[in-house]
Design a protein around this motif. Structure first.
Motif, PDB file in Angstrom:
ATOM      1  N   VAL A  46       0.866  -1.186   0.000  1.00 38.38           N
ATOM      2  CA  VAL A  46       0.000   0.000   0.000  1.00 38.38           C
ATOM      3  C   VAL A  46       0.902   1.236   0.000  1.00 38.38           C
ATOM      4  O   VAL A  46       1.315   1.730   1.048  1.00 38.38           O
ATOM      5  CB  VAL A  46      -0.977  -0.012   1.197  1.00 38.38           C
ATOM      6  N   THR A  47       1.211   1.678  -1.215  1.00 38.01           N
ATOM      7  CA  THR A  47       2.078   2.839  -1.421  1.00 38.01           C
ATOM      8  C   THR A  47       1.452   3.748  -2.467  1.00 38.01           C
ATOM      9  O   THR A  47       0.470   3.372  -3.122  1.00 38.01           O
ATOM     10  CB  THR A  47       3.469   2.404  -1.928  1.00 38.01           C
ATOM     11  N   GLN A  48       2.032   4.928  -2.654  1.00 43.30           N
ATOM     12  CA  GLN A  48       1.552   5.848  -3.684  1.00 43.30           C
ATOM     13  C   GLN A  48       1.574   5.183  -5.056  1.00 43.30           C
ATOM     14  O   GLN A  48       0.680   5.389  -5.872  1.00 43.30           O
ATOM     15  CB  GLN A  48       2.409   7.116  -3.698  1.00 43.30           C
ATOM     16  N   LYS A  49       2.574   4.374  -5.302  1.00 36.79           N
ATOM     17  CA  LYS A  49       2.730   3.721  -6.607  1.00 36.79           C
ATOM     18  C   LYS A  49       1.531   2.832  -6.939  1.00 36.79           C
ATOM     19  O   LYS A  49       1.041   2.827  -8.057  1.00 36.79           O
ATOM     20  CB  LYS A  49       4.021   2.891  -6.622  1.00 36.79           C
ATOM     21  N   TRP A  50       1.063   2.058  -5.976  1.00 36.74           N
ATOM     22  CA  TRP A  50      -0.014   1.096  -6.223  1.00 36.74           C
ATOM     23  C   TRP A  50      -1.382   1.666  -5.884  1.00 36.74           C
ATOM     24  O   TRP A  50      -2.390   1.151  -6.341  1.00 36.74           O
ATOM     25  CB  TRP A  50       0.238  -0.195  -5.446  1.00 36.74           C
ATOM     26  N   GLY A  51      -1.450   2.688  -5.042  1.00 38.19           N
ATOM     27  CA  GLY A  51      -2.667   3.437  -4.745  1.00 38.19           C
ATOM     28  C   GLY A  51      -3.925   2.631  -4.492  1.00 38.19           C
ATOM     29  O   GLY A  51      -3.953   1.727  -3.655  1.00 38.19           O
ATOM     30  N   GLU A  52      -4.969   2.975  -5.240  1.00 34.75           N
ATOM     31  CA  GLU A  52      -6.303   2.389  -5.032  1.00 34.75           C
ATOM     32  C   GLU A  52      -6.319   0.879  -5.230  1.00 34.75           C
ATOM     33  O   GLU A  52      -7.042   0.177  -4.525  1.00 34.75           O
ATOM     34  CB  GLU A  52      -7.324   3.047  -5.966  1.00 34.75           C
TER      35      GLU A  52
END
Length: 156
Positions: A46-52
């Motif tokens: 759960v990071t900005q890269k993978w987001g939703e």
């Protein structure tokens, strides 16, 4: 949205999630195990890269644990709690990336799953408690409290 509400939701989750995995470890079926493993296979950090996409996969995995508790009241409470907490998780996505905490969080899911499969109810509950304490929601609470403190200082 407020730090106070986020903290209250967090405190309830800190109580209910360990109970759910403890029950899941005691009550899980072969079908539950298959569902949990399938959901774990879709997890992303759960990071900005993978987001939703990561948030959805994360929720789906936790929900399979809740369902394995075979306690309808607990499942409904946790679903409601998750719905209310999601907006705070999204704040957490805005925080500086810091890969290590999210990687540790990601790996803990697999360990929780294995503890449930092994019927180690206490181990699963203990790890879930630690997992929540270091969660994205906890980081979001800290960020909200910092923002609210800054606003009070600016207003003063």
């Amino acid at each position: 949205m407020s730090a106070a509400e986020a903290r209250q939701l967090f405190e309830v989750r800190l109580s209910l999630d360990p109970t759910a995995v403890e029950l899941a470890a005691d009550r899980r079926t072969d079908n539950d195990i298959a569902d949990m493993r399938a959901a774990a296979g879709r997890l992303l950090p759960v990071t900005q890269k993978w987001g939703e996409d990561a948030l959805r996969a994360h929720r789906d995995f936790h929900r399979t644990l809740y369902l394995a508790s075979h306690n309808g009241v607990l499942i409904r409470l946790l679903d409601d709690l998750w719905d209310k907490s999601d907006r705070y998780r999204r704040i957490g996505l805005e925080l500086p990336p810091g890969a290590e905490p999210r990687t540790v969080d990601h790996q803990e899911h697999f360990r929780i799953l294995e503890l449930v499969v092994a019927q180690d109810s206490q181990g699963a509950a203990d790890l879930m408690r630690k997992h929540i304490v270091k969660s994205l929601t906890a980081a979001a609470i800290d960020a909200l409290e910092d923002r609210e403190r800054e606003l009070r200082q600016t207003s003063a």
